[in-house]
Enzyme design. Structure first.
Site, mmCIF file in Angstrom:
data_model
loop_
_atom_site.group_PDB
_atom_site.id
_atom_site.type_symbol
_atom_site.label_atom_id
_atom_site.label_comp_id
_atom_site.label_asym_id
_atom_site.label_seq_id
_atom_site.Cartn_x
_atom_site.Cartn_y
_atom_site.Cartn_z
ATOM 1 N N GLY A 191 9.609 69.664 9.800
ATOM 2 C CA GLY A 191 11.616 69.492 10.303
ATOM 3 C C GLY A 191 12.278 70.750 9.243
ATOM 4 N N THR B 95 0.907 88.229 15.683
ATOM 5 C CA THR B 95 0.036 87.272 15.093
ATOM 6 C C THR B 95 -1.178 87.453 16.214
ATOM 7 O OG1 THR B 95 0.960 85.795 13.756
ATOM 8 C CG2 THR B 95 -1.357 85.827 14.206
ATOM 9 N N THR C 281 4.986 62.434 -2.184
ATOM 10 C CA THR C 281 3.991 61.655 -1.968
ATOM 11 C C THR C 281 2.480 62.495 -3.170
ATOM 12 O OG1 THR C 281 4.462 61.079 0.013
ATOM 13 C CG2 THR C 281 1.848 60.616 -0.362
ATOM 14 N N GLY D 118 5.059 68.158 3.263
ATOM 15 C CA GLY D 118 6.261 68.166 3.409
ATOM 16 C C GLY D 118 7.180 68.257 2.474
ATOM 17 N N CYS E 207 8.858 66.024 0.941
ATOM 18 C CA CYS E 207 8.287 64.396 0.085
ATOM 19 C C CYS E 207 7.680 64.853 -0.926
ATOM 20 C CB CYS E 207 6.739 65.481 1.475
ATOM 21 S SG CYS E 207 4.992 64.394 0.673
ATOM 22 N N GLY F 48 13.969 63.740 3.470
ATOM 23 C CA GLY F 48 13.176 62.908 3.591
ATOM 24 C C GLY F 48 13.015 61.763 4.370
HETATM 25 P P1 5GP Z 1 8.815 69.930 6.334
HETATM 26 O O1 5GP Z 1 8.665 70.920 8.228
HETATM 27 O O2 5GP Z 1 9.386 69.499 5.963
HETATM 28 O O3 5GP Z 1 7.506 71.078 5.594
HETATM 29 O O4 5GP Z 1 7.690 68.851 7.191
HETATM 30 C C1 5GP Z 1 8.109 67.582 7.391
HETATM 31 C C2 5GP Z 1 7.650 67.031 7.826
HETATM 32 O O5 5GP Z 1 7.555 65.467 6.566
HETATM 33 C C3 5GP Z 1 7.334 65.795 8.291
HETATM 34 O O6 5GP Z 1 6.892 65.655 9.874
HETATM 35 C C4 5GP Z 1 6.745 64.207 8.322
HETATM 36 O O7 5GP Z 1 5.392 64.362 8.285
HETATM 37 C C5 5GP Z 1 6.623 64.584 6.284
HETATM 38 N N1 5GP Z 1 7.833 63.966 6.147
HETATM 39 C C6 5GP Z 1 9.015 63.703 5.768
HETATM 40 N N2 5GP Z 1 9.974 62.901 5.077
HETATM 41 C C7 5GP Z 1 9.159 63.053 4.147
HETATM 42 C C8 5GP Z 1 9.455 61.714 3.078
HETATM 43 O O8 5GP Z 1 9.988 61.550 2.528
HETATM 44 N N3 5GP Z 1 8.272 61.521 2.414
HETATM 45 C C9 5GP Z 1 7.106 61.844 3.138
HETATM 46 N N4 5GP Z 1 5.486 61.543 1.759
HETATM 47 N N5 5GP Z 1 6.734 63.143 4.347
HETATM 48 C C10 5GP Z 1 8.064 63.131 4.493
#
Ligand code: 5GP
Length: 356
Positions: A247, A320, A188, A183, A186, A273
């Protein structure tokens, strides 16, 4: 200690090989899919794309906007029972909305109240969501949820490997949410060192889920997070994802939540996040002292009306499909040949897409 030597791929590690096709126009590509499920007796039809269950995009406002497009909004878990009651006075599209809960006792108490007030009937989907889907307790809670909600389409995650995907389905989920660490908000991977390149995670988990089937249907997966561009959504479908959850791609628009901020003459919208310090402080009043933040706050360039993005996304997916000769999303994975490429090349090209 063991080292796995096999190369694992992210979206930016591949491109799609174009293929000869009989299609005459992008309009020939149908973006809707129909699903039946391993446990739930429900049927679903729509565009298999959903918002993340984050405070900035998993909102009532988003659901009201996206449901007519047949796109699912996965609500964040911070609404009160009273807020749900108010919202459902004017919203009736259960197929395009998901209720989210965690595995804490408070989450199940909230679920029980929702059920008691017949509010769960307003949702076809329930999403049980934890950052780390490898905990034994998570499987127990999925079984408990299935017993409480035998008819609902249950989404559970997050995991990134085949064996856990199978466990989650066999313990009661219909759809497994795949992604640890991709994400955009994120941290992590940076904080814990744990993660799995997202395209490989999707390919391996989809393969495992699709192998579990009965007369109802087979297990399904959602590619969750890490899609920076519409091409990543297409690559996830090509890798076998049944749904894409995003997201950041739903953030920065008029319809997205988050404050509008001006900085150096440019407009931005806040995106953060779910386990960022901001989210922990805003929704729990404090940061748990045993937890490090595994999320961050991002300023998303303000991009106006969300319809701009939807048109881009739909147009890109249709394109695509035409390039690879797939007239339906369902055919993407059958038609796809990935070319492993030098990641520097794709990230170099992507800079120009964003105008950075
Ligand atoms: P994006 O579309 O922004 O790349 O990713 C969205 C996803 O990131 C969410 O559906 C969720 O799985 C993950 N995510 C959202 N907030 C957080 C966070 O604070 N920490 C982590 N590890 N993952 C998050």
């Amino acid at each position: 200690m063991r080292i796995e030597e096999e190369i694992k791929l992210d979206y930016s590690d591949v491109l799609l090989r174009p293929k000869r096709s009989t299609m005459t126009s992008r309009k020939d590509v149908n973006l809707e899919r129909s699903f039946s499920f391993y446990h739930s007796p429900k049927k679903w039809r729509g565009i298999p794309v959903m918002t993340a269950n984050m405070a900035t995009c998993g909102t009532f406002e988003m659901a009201a906007y996206l449901a007519p497009f047949k796109i699912i909004t996965t609500l964040h878990k911070y609404y009160s029972i009273e807020q749900y009651e108010e919202f459902f006075k004017n919203f009736d599209a259960p197929d395009y909305i998901a209720y989210t809960l965690g595995i804490r006792d408070e989450d199940f108490a909230h679920l029980a109240q929702m059920k008691e007030r017949n509010l769960l009937d307003k949702f076809s989907f329930i999403c049980i969501d934890v950052p780390n889907g490898y905990l034994e307790r998570f499987l127990e809670k999925i079984r408990e949820l299935r017993a409480l909600c035998p008819e609902h389409i249950i989404i559970a995650g997050n995991v990134v490997t085949n064996e856990m995907t199978e466990e989650i389905i066999l313990n009661g989920a219909d759809i497994v949410k795949v992604g640890i660490g991709p994400g955009s908000a994120c941290t992590t991977r940076r904080m814990t060192g744990v993660g799995y390149p997202q395209l490989s995670a999707v390919i391996e988990c989809a393969d495992a889920a699709h192998g579990i089937n009965n007369e109802g249907g087979n297990g399904l997966v959602i590619a969750d997070g890490g899609q920076q561009f519409p091409s990543c959504v297409a690559k996830a479908f090509c890798g076998g994802a049944d749904f894409n959850m995003m997201g950041s791609l739903f953030s920065g628009y008029d319809q997205s939540a988050g404050n509008l901020v001006e900085k150096n003459g440019k407009k931005y919208k806040e995106y953060f996040g779910s386990s960022s310090n901001k989210a922990m402080e805003e929704f729990y009043g404090k940061k748990d002292k045993h937890r490090a933040s595994e999320g961050r706050e991002v300023l998303m360039p303000y991009k106006g009306d969300l319809e701009n993005f939807l048109q881009d996304l739909f147009g890109a997916l249709r394109s695509t499909g035409t390039y690879i000769g797939a007239s339906k999303i369902k055919e993407f994975s059958r038609r796809a040949t990935f070319l492993r490429v030098n990641r520097q090349l794709t990230t170099y090209l992507e800079q120009f897409d964003t105008g950075n």
